[in-house]
Design a protein around this motif. Structure first.
Motif, short mmCIF file in Angstrom:
data_model
loop_
_atom_site.label_atom_id
_atom_site.label_comp_id
_atom_site.label_asym_id
_atom_site.label_seq_id
_atom_site.Cartn_x
_atom_site.Cartn_y
_atom_site.Cartn_z
N THR A 222 1.73 7.46 -9.66
CA THR A 222 2.07 8.57 -9.48
C THR A 222 2.63 9.61 -10.44
OG1 THR A 222 4.28 7.83 -8.61
CG2 THR A 222 2.71 8.23 -7.05
N SER A 223 3.27 8.74 -11.51
CA SER A 223 3.57 9.48 -12.69
C SER A 223 2.45 9.93 -13.64
CB SER A 223 4.55 8.27 -13.62
OG SER A 223 3.95 7.44 -14.09
N ARG A 224 1.24 9.28 -13.49
CA ARG A 224 0.15 9.85 -14.20
C ARG A 224 -0.11 11.11 -13.88
NH1 ARG A 224 -4.32 4.54 -13.86
NH2 ARG A 224 -2.88 3.10 -14.63
N TYR A 225 0.23 11.75 -12.62
CA TYR A 225 -0.23 12.83 -12.15
C TYR A 225 1.07 13.78 -11.83
CZ TYR A 225 -4.40 10.27 -11.05
OH TYR A 225 -5.52 9.34 -11.23
N GLY A 226 2.12 13.47 -12.65
CA GLY A 226 3.33 14.18 -12.71
C GLY A 226 3.93 14.21 -11.35
N ARG A 227 3.74 13.22 -10.57
CA ARG A 227 4.26 13.08 -9.10
C ARG A 227 5.17 11.94 -8.94
NH1 ARG A 227 2.04 17.00 -9.35
NH2 ARG A 227 0.61 18.32 -8.13
N LYS A 228 5.95 11.90 -7.88
CA LYS A 228 6.80 10.92 -7.63
C LYS A 228 6.48 9.98 -6.30
CE LYS A 228 11.06 12.93 -9.22
NZ LYS A 228 12.45 13.49 -8.98
N PRO A 229 6.94 8.77 -6.06
CA PRO A 229 6.28 7.98 -5.08
C PRO A 229 6.28 8.76 -3.69
CG PRO A 229 7.76 6.65 -6.41
CD PRO A 229 8.00 8.04 -6.99
N ASP A 230 7.18 9.87 -3.44
CA ASP A 230 7.00 10.45 -2.25
C ASP A 230 6.11 11.39 -2.21
OD1 ASP A 230 8.18 12.51 -3.77
OD2 ASP A 230 9.90 12.49 -2.96
N ALA A 231 5.40 11.64 -3.07
CA ALA A 231 4.09 12.39 -2.99
C ALA A 231 2.93 11.50 -2.33
CB ALA A 231 3.60 12.82 -4.34
N LEU A 232 3.09 10.39 -1.97
CA LEU A 232 2.08 9.60 -1.43
C LEU A 232 1.67 10.20 -0.08
CD1 LEU A 232 0.25 6.90 -1.68
CD2 LEU A 232 2.11 5.80 -0.56
N GLU A 233 0.30 10.32 0.18
CA GLU A 233 -0.02 10.83 1.52
C GLU A 233 -0.58 9.81 2.31
OE1 GLU A 233 -2.44 14.09 1.03
OE2 GLU A 233 -0.80 15.76 0.88
N ARG A 238 -6.82 -2.38 1.59
CA ARG A 238 -7.83 -3.34 2.11
C ARG A 238 -8.75 -3.77 1.21
NH1 ARG A 238 -9.07 -0.06 7.71
NH2 ARG A 238 -8.94 1.48 6.09
N HIS A 239 -8.86 -2.89 -0.13
CA HIS A 239 -9.89 -3.16 -1.07
C HIS A 239 -9.49 -4.62 -1.77
CE1 HIS A 239 -11.41 0.94 -0.61
NE2 HIS A 239 -10.17 1.24 -0.57
N PRO A 240 -10.50 -5.37 -1.89
CA PRO A 240 -10.46 -6.69 -2.49
C PRO A 240 -10.03 -6.78 -3.94
CG PRO A 240 -12.64 -6.01 -2.50
CD PRO A 240 -12.22 -4.90 -1.69
N ASP A 241 -10.22 -5.74 -4.76
CA ASP A 241 -9.85 -5.66 -6.22
C ASP A 241 -8.81 -4.51 -6.49
OD1 ASP A 241 -11.66 -3.61 -5.56
OD2 ASP A 241 -12.79 -3.96 -7.55
N GLY A 242 -8.19 -3.93 -5.36
CA GLY A 242 -7.26 -2.76 -5.89
C GLY A 242 -7.02 -1.95 -4.79
N TYR A 243 -6.48 -0.81 -4.89
CA TYR A 243 -6.32 -0.13 -3.53
C TYR A 243 -6.43 1.34 -3.78
CZ TYR A 243 -1.74 0.67 -6.24
OH TYR A 243 -0.94 1.05 -7.14
N ALA A 244 -6.38 2.39 -2.79
CA ALA A 244 -7.00 3.55 -2.98
C ALA A 244 -5.85 4.24 -2.57
CB ALA A 244 -8.19 4.08 -2.28
N VAL A 245 -5.42 5.60 -3.23
CA VAL A 245 -4.27 6.46 -2.82
C VAL A 245 -4.56 7.73 -2.63
CG1 VAL A 245 -2.54 4.88 -3.61
CG2 VAL A 245 -3.42 6.73 -5.10
N ARG A 246 -4.17 8.73 -1.94
CA ARG A 246 -4.14 10.11 -2.22
C ARG A 246 -2.77 10.61 -2.25
NH1 ARG A 246 -7.99 13.63 -0.29
NH2 ARG A 246 -9.13 11.90 0.64
N LEU A 247 -2.59 11.57 -3.30
CA LEU A 247 -1.35 12.01 -3.49
C LEU A 247 -1.26 13.48 -3.16
CD1 LEU A 247 -0.89 10.40 -7.02
CD2 LEU A 247 -0.02 9.56 -4.89
#
Length: 263
Positions: A222-233, A238-247
């Motif tokens: 989240t810090s890469r986009y100037g956001r805090k964890p509570d910006a998570l939507e 479930r991805h085998p090699d990582g995860y996907a997020v929407r902020l």
């Protein structure tokens, strides 16, 4: 003087008469005893209730339980009386004993609600043992209970998983307010800021490890986009090699809005 032996038939008649008299006497005594224990003089005159009684008082107990109690102090079926008390909302277990000469002593154990169970329209709760029970949710003492959802019979599993995951979300000040076990066996979490996280399936150890890794790197993401964890939507683990997020507030889709992070 010579004693003539009593004829056998006479002795048999005397013995038969004695046995019949004894049986009659026992029947009379039994009838008298049955009459005595059912006499109104032995009616239960009072009930002493101790234990967990935060959701009940003398008035509600008398109104709801007394009509279900039958018999006198001696004839009342204590198991039946126990079931009558356990039929009350919030009562998990009851111990009923006689207290001579005409009272009952009852010890109640109430459910300790730890979560709501099912949709908001339901009136079911989960206690600290993972047991589901019916009660008026308006009488819940705490106003911050989480909500658990899942197939019938899965409440103990959902409560156990919640206990494992909730402390992990607390570390980022994102309290876990809802946890769902889907029909496909996967877990879906919701934090207090409204974020929905697909945790995936697997053993409890696997789900916990995946969640810990996600939460452990979320601040960095989240810090890469100037956001805090509570910006998570939303997040999808479930991805085998990582995860996907929407902020929230990040509008690009391919490069930023749905960012895949390599584990």
């Amino acid at each position: 003087m010579i004693h003539t032996p009593m004829p056998v038939d006479v002795r048999l008649m005397n013995l038969t008469a004695s046995v019949m008299f004894l049986a009659f006497a026992l029947l009379v005594l039994g009838a008298l005893a049955g009459w005595a224990v059912r006499h109104p003089a032995w009616a239960v005159r009072g009930i002493t209730v101790t234990g967990d009684v935060s959701h009940h008082n003398a008035v509600t107990l008398r109104a709801n339980v007394t009509p279900l109690l039958h018999g006198t102090f001696f004839t009342m079926d204590l198991d039946e009386a126990r079931h009558a008390f356990e039929s009350l909302p919030w009562v998990r277990h009851a111990i009923v004993r006689r207290e001579f000469p005409n009272r009952l002593k009852v010890v109640l154990e109430e459910h300790r609600a730890v979560a709501y169970w099912g949709p908001e329209s339901a009136s079911t709760l989960v206690n600290h043992l993972g047991e589901v029970f019916e009660a008026n949710v308006g009488e819940v003492d705490q106003d911050d209970l989480p909500r658990l959802l899942g197939p019938d019979g899965q409440a103990p599993r959902a409560w156990a998983m919640y206990q494992s995951l909730a402390p992990q979300f607390e570390t980022l000040d994102m309290p876990l307010i809802q946890l769902e076990l889907t029909n496909h066996g996967g877990w879906r979490a919701r934090s207090d800021n409204g974020a929905v996280i697909e945790l995936g399936g697997g053993t409890p150890v696997e789900v916990l490890a995946r969640t810990q890794q996600f939460l452990g790197t979320l601040t960095q993401v989240t810090s890469r986009y100037g956001r805090k964890p509570d910006a998570l939507e939303t997040a999808d683990l479930r991805h085998p090699d990582g995860y996907a997020v929407r902020l929230g507030g990040v509008t690009t889709v391919t490069a930023d809005g749905l960012k895949k992070v390599t584990k």
